[in-house]
Design an enzyme around this catalytic site. Sequence first.
Site, short mmCIF file in Angstrom:
data_model
loop_
_atom_site.label_atom_id
_atom_site.label_comp_id
_atom_site.label_asym_id
_atom_site.label_seq_id
_atom_site.Cartn_x
_atom_site.Cartn_y
_atom_site.Cartn_z
N HIS A 167 0.85 -1.20 0.00
CA HIS A 167 0.00 0.00 0.00
C HIS A 167 0.88 1.25 0.00
O HIS A 167 0.68 2.17 -0.80
CB HIS A 167 -0.93 -0.01 1.22
CG HIS A 167 -1.51 1.32 1.57
ND1 HIS A 167 -2.51 1.92 0.82
CD2 HIS A 167 -1.22 2.19 2.56
CE1 HIS A 167 -2.81 3.10 1.36
NE2 HIS A 167 -2.05 3.29 2.42
N ASP A 211 7.13 22.84 -25.27
CA ASP A 211 7.07 21.47 -24.75
C ASP A 211 8.12 21.34 -23.65
O ASP A 211 8.74 22.33 -23.27
CB ASP A 211 7.34 20.43 -25.87
CG ASP A 211 6.68 19.09 -25.56
OD1 ASP A 211 7.00 18.50 -24.52
OD2 ASP A 211 5.83 18.64 -26.36
N TRP A 264 7.40 -0.25 4.09
CA TRP A 264 7.97 0.34 2.87
C TRP A 264 9.41 0.78 3.06
O TRP A 264 10.13 1.00 2.09
CB TRP A 264 7.11 1.53 2.40
CG TRP A 264 7.37 2.81 3.12
CD1 TRP A 264 7.03 3.13 4.39
CD2 TRP A 264 8.04 3.98 2.60
NE1 TRP A 264 7.42 4.39 4.71
CE2 TRP A 264 8.05 4.94 3.63
CE3 TRP A 264 8.63 4.31 1.38
CZ2 TRP A 264 8.62 6.21 3.48
CZ3 TRP A 264 9.20 5.57 1.23
CH2 TRP A 264 9.19 6.50 2.27
N SER A 281 13.46 6.41 -13.46
CA SER A 281 12.35 7.16 -14.02
C SER A 281 12.23 8.54 -13.36
O SER A 281 12.11 9.56 -14.05
CB SER A 281 11.05 6.36 -13.81
OG SER A 281 9.94 7.19 -13.86
N SER A 282 12.30 8.57 -12.03
CA SER A 282 12.18 9.85 -11.32
C SER A 282 13.32 10.79 -11.66
O SER A 282 13.12 11.99 -11.82
CB SER A 282 12.21 9.64 -9.81
OG SER A 282 11.07 8.96 -9.40
N HIS A 342 13.51 11.35 4.06
CA HIS A 342 12.92 12.61 4.47
C HIS A 342 12.75 13.59 3.31
O HIS A 342 11.66 14.10 3.11
CB HIS A 342 13.61 13.24 5.67
CG HIS A 342 12.66 14.17 6.34
ND1 HIS A 342 11.60 13.73 7.10
CD2 HIS A 342 12.50 15.51 6.25
CE1 HIS A 342 10.85 14.75 7.47
NE2 HIS A 342 11.38 15.84 6.96
N GLU A 368 12.35 12.69 0.42
CA GLU A 368 11.32 12.03 -0.38
C GLU A 368 9.90 12.45 0.03
O GLU A 368 9.05 12.70 -0.80
CB GLU A 368 11.49 10.51 -0.27
CG GLU A 368 10.31 9.67 -0.75
CD GLU A 368 10.01 9.81 -2.23
OE1 GLU A 368 10.93 10.17 -2.97
OE2 GLU A 368 8.85 9.56 -2.60
N TYR A 377 9.10 15.19 1.27
CA TYR A 377 8.89 16.57 0.80
C TYR A 377 8.70 16.63 -0.71
O TYR A 377 8.12 17.57 -1.23
CB TYR A 377 10.05 17.46 1.25
CG TYR A 377 10.01 17.71 2.74
CD1 TYR A 377 9.01 17.14 3.51
CD2 TYR A 377 10.95 18.50 3.38
CE1 TYR A 377 8.95 17.35 4.87
CE2 TYR A 377 10.90 18.71 4.75
CZ TYR A 377 9.89 18.13 5.49
OH TYR A 377 9.85 18.34 6.83
N SER A 380 -0.82 27.17 -3.70
CA SER A 380 -0.49 28.58 -3.91
C SER A 380 -0.97 29.09 -5.26
O SER A 380 -1.02 30.30 -5.49
CB SER A 380 1.03 28.79 -3.82
OG SER A 380 1.52 28.21 -2.65
N HIS A 417 15.41 11.98 12.80
CA HIS A 417 14.24 12.07 13.68
C HIS A 417 13.28 10.90 13.43
O HIS A 417 12.32 10.72 14.16
CB HIS A 417 13.52 13.42 13.55
CG HIS A 417 12.91 13.69 12.22
ND1 HIS A 417 12.90 14.95 11.65
CD2 HIS A 417 12.27 12.89 11.34
CE1 HIS A 417 12.28 14.89 10.49
NE2 HIS A 417 11.90 13.67 10.27
N HIS A 418 13.54 10.13 12.38
CA HIS A 418 12.77 8.92 12.17
C HIS A 418 13.32 7.76 12.99
O HIS A 418 12.80 6.66 12.93
CB HIS A 418 12.79 8.51 10.69
CG HIS A 418 12.16 9.53 9.78
ND1 HIS A 418 10.85 9.47 9.40
CD2 HIS A 418 12.66 10.65 9.21
CE1 HIS A 418 10.57 10.50 8.61
NE2 HIS A 418 11.65 11.23 8.48
N THR A 454 7.42 26.42 7.22
CA THR A 454 6.08 25.87 6.98
C THR A 454 5.03 26.83 7.53
O THR A 454 3.99 27.07 6.89
CB THR A 454 5.95 24.49 7.64
OG1 THR A 454 7.10 23.72 7.30
CG2 THR A 454 4.71 23.77 7.15
N LYS A 497 4.37 29.61 5.22
CA LYS A 497 3.47 29.23 4.12
C LYS A 497 2.01 29.26 4.56
O LYS A 497 1.15 29.83 3.89
CB LYS A 497 3.82 27.84 3.60
CG LYS A 497 5.08 27.86 2.78
CD LYS A 497 5.36 26.52 2.19
CE LYS A 497 6.33 26.66 1.03
NZ LYS A 497 5.76 27.26 -0.15
N ARG A 553 1.72 0.07 15.12
CA ARG A 553 1.37 -0.01 13.71
C ARG A 553 1.86 -1.35 13.13
O ARG A 553 2.64 -2.05 13.77
CB ARG A 553 1.98 1.16 12.93
CG ARG A 553 3.50 1.12 12.91
CD ARG A 553 4.10 2.42 12.40
NE ARG A 553 3.99 2.59 10.96
CZ ARG A 553 4.89 3.25 10.20
NH1 ARG A 553 5.96 3.79 10.77
NH2 ARG A 553 4.72 3.38 8.92
#
Lengths: 288, 535
Positions: free
Chosen positions: B78, B107, B143, B170-171, B254, B256, B258, B269, B303-304, B329, B332, B451
């Site tokens: 998932h 283009d 994941w 690809s990315s 991290h 990622e 973002y 915006s 921090h993870h 943040t 924003k 979890r």
Amino acid sequence: MSTNAYYIPHKATWPIIGTVGLMITLAGFANVLNGSSIGPAMMIMGLVVFIIMLAGWFTLQAVESESGMYSTQVGISYRMGMMWFIFSEVMFFAVFFGTLWYTRNLSVPWLGGFGDGPGRSTHETLWPAFEAMWPTNGPGEIGGEFEPMGTWGLPFLNTLILLTSGVTCTWAHHGLLAKNRDQLIKGLIATVTLGFLFVGLQAMEYHEAYTEMGLTLGSGIYGSTFFMLTGFHGLHVCVGAIILSVVLFRSWKGHFKPENHFAFEAAAWYWHFVDVVWLGLFVFVYMM
Amino acid sequence: MSAVVAEHDDHHDHGPEKGLLRWIITTNHKDIGTLYLVFSLAMFFLGGAMALVIRAELFEPGLQFVEPQFFNSMTTMHALIMVFGAVMPAFVGLANWMIPLMIGAPDMALPRMNNMSFWLLVAGALLLASTLFMEGGAPASGWTLYPPLVLQTGAALPFAIFSVHLLGISSIMGAINIIATIFNMRAPGMTLMKMPLFVWTWLITAFLLIAVMPVFAGAVTMLLTDRFFDTSFFNAAGGGDPVLYQHIFWFFGHPEVYVMILPTFGVASTIIPVFARKPLFGYSSMVYATASIAFLSFIVWAHHMFTVGMPIAGELYFMYATMLIAIPTGVKVFNWTATMWKGSMTFETPMLFSIAFVVLFTLGGFTGLMMSVAPSDFQYHDTYFIVAHFHYTLVPASVFILMAAAYFWLPKWTGNMYDEKLGQLHFWLSAISVNVLFFPQHFLGLAGMPRRIPDYAVQFADWNMVSSIGAFVFGFSQLLFLYIVIKTIRGGTGEKVTDEVWEDASKHSLEWTLPSPLPYHTFTTPPKEIPTEHF
């Protein structure tokens, strides 16, 4: 550069062919790793498709470039593309350099009982006799006895070879800019030769490591980092030398002009990049 | 820079190719954008179905429907499918559609590579999906693919790893293309600080992608060699360290996350000023805030990993660095609010989703701030609290904004108006059910429910039931979205939209100066005037 327009190709068949080739190659490789019998055939088939794609796509680009379809602005896109690609490669190598740094400076000392990191309790409960040092194959002595790779033999010779090839590459570039085709071709021949010589010597070094020194990919963290770093670098030297061979072939065919030779530039940037990575390897893997 | 002209002498006929082949060999940024969007919608439903398997199993305590191993495969797949198959490709699809239009380019800069980056994504997704049918099942490690657990995966492991490689290539290709397009293809007069914020956020996102996708590729390559080639990178007995994997993964991970939120900010915006009928408040501070968030994303990864046993100095550093993120943040959120302040607002569906985004993303941000506090994170770590946190920043933030973007731009793309009543119904169903789904998970987490476990203690039963009900309502509400999108593409309400679609939209961004529906090729000659509404 006969046109001012931004060239936008309208039908592209090579990308899907390349994608299918790459996917079959990797699926084949995964099957090889799982010990499935269809793996090798799949992998070879995929690789063939992939190589055909590379040849076809690059031929197309070369033909288009030589017929003047790319404006200066298109050239800038290509240069940016190559620059950012090399940046992504830098980050890829950074992972393995980072791994080397982390294991040498943190995890191995922790396993040896230094500091207040997590490894200290591992040291006390599992391997109280382990003393931190480098090179090491860890407290479990994974892979058994080995002899670490020396610095001033082949590796130093290889350093000189790659540095020289950087010089010959630049010399070739000067030839191209000065419309001296002879110098261009001679410079490229020297560069490609030195590149393949490097790869050959690297292969000799590996052979010696495996047969005489007991040093393998499985020799704990030293073997892992040594072969991973130098192996990926060697692979990049191979790719770079192949790219330069194509550039040599195109130079011999009369391609490139002093004001339009993106392929040469991209190949040269790539070559200098593998050169710089090697200097990092020489210092951090072989010397320190 | 000389004038930008798309045509080449050989190609005067510019209609799309007929039939299915058009989609396979296309180099047109609009076609490729559509491919990305359709693909991501399909993956959204696939990943969503997996989420419903999870919520069905968790509806009550005990094991009802699936085996624990399969349950763990579901949580893993998932996440991987939603991150790499749904959210990221959806934003790449929007980037393909909108960046050339917004900067007045004919283009993308590298159209052939654009095609390849889409098809490599499909190839990667196929490899990943194929693991569901393999001996030993799909990866079930979460994941994050932490060793040593992930190394126990069956036949699926090399396929999953190569899938990550393909998705990464690809990315990177997509990101390189976006950067080259933005730097090299802007119309004359479109200076960097005149670009719509969506373009800015994607420029920064693309940089993040090029910087971290190779890092993830390196990490999984080491997993591969540890499993198949006897290396000891993550094996302490050989001098390696499983925690090293976590460091490398989160150095990628991290930035990622973002990658998924910065383009979200960009779309918000873009939409909010149009419906507030005001210029975006604090344009340049938005740009700087985005860049600051991107910079900070590289220096906060551990921090993870607060509970993994880091030296205390590391815990403190990562705690304070993480808290810093709240500042840009906050800038924003303040700017979006200030944009709406005293605006003459209307509340069409895109605006509703955007306002919900501002409120609910802020909520998700605050729980993030709670977890940045290292000592209290020991209580929240690996509980449903973190699940609630990141789902708030992804579902009512990224996914809501993707919905908003679809309602906002579909009329422009197709020339047809969506059904506003159905759109609003979709919004209210989603906005209410998403809170029923995720809000109770905060309580569950604080009370200690872990979890990635298919069963739980009976005291968690009530809130799990509420959460599962919310999940099914939310999931099935999205079928309404599918219906609305298909209906809009096939003619919508029958009302033909104007070129501007939304009142005065052309003051904000270039795409609204073009005809609706958009022709196959646009800005073959660069636009004369650049909108400057955001000043």
